[in-house]
Design a protein around this motif. Structure first.
Motif: not given
Length: 65
Positions: A49-56, A10-19
């Protein structure tokens, strides 16, 4: 499996990214494991998490069976 990774996708999709954008940091077999909801080690979670700058908790959820 008690851990679900739908939040990651879901996070990838919201950022316009793909798997497949994750292949910059993880292997194809590891991406397949995530897609199937199979366990991965904490090193993989840290890389994502480092790549996407997010938390687990932004990429996975524990679901009691």
């Amino acid at each position: 499996m008690p851990l679900r990774y739908y939040r990651l996708f879901d996070l990838l999709a919201r950022r316009g990214m793909k798997k497949t954008d994750l292949l910059q940091i993880i292997s194809s077999p590891t991406l397949a494991k995530l897609s199937k909801g199979e366990p991965v080690n904490t090193e993989v979670i840290c890389k994502i998490c480092a790549f996407l700058d997010c938390q687990p908790e932004d990429i996975m959820e524990y679901v009691k069976e």
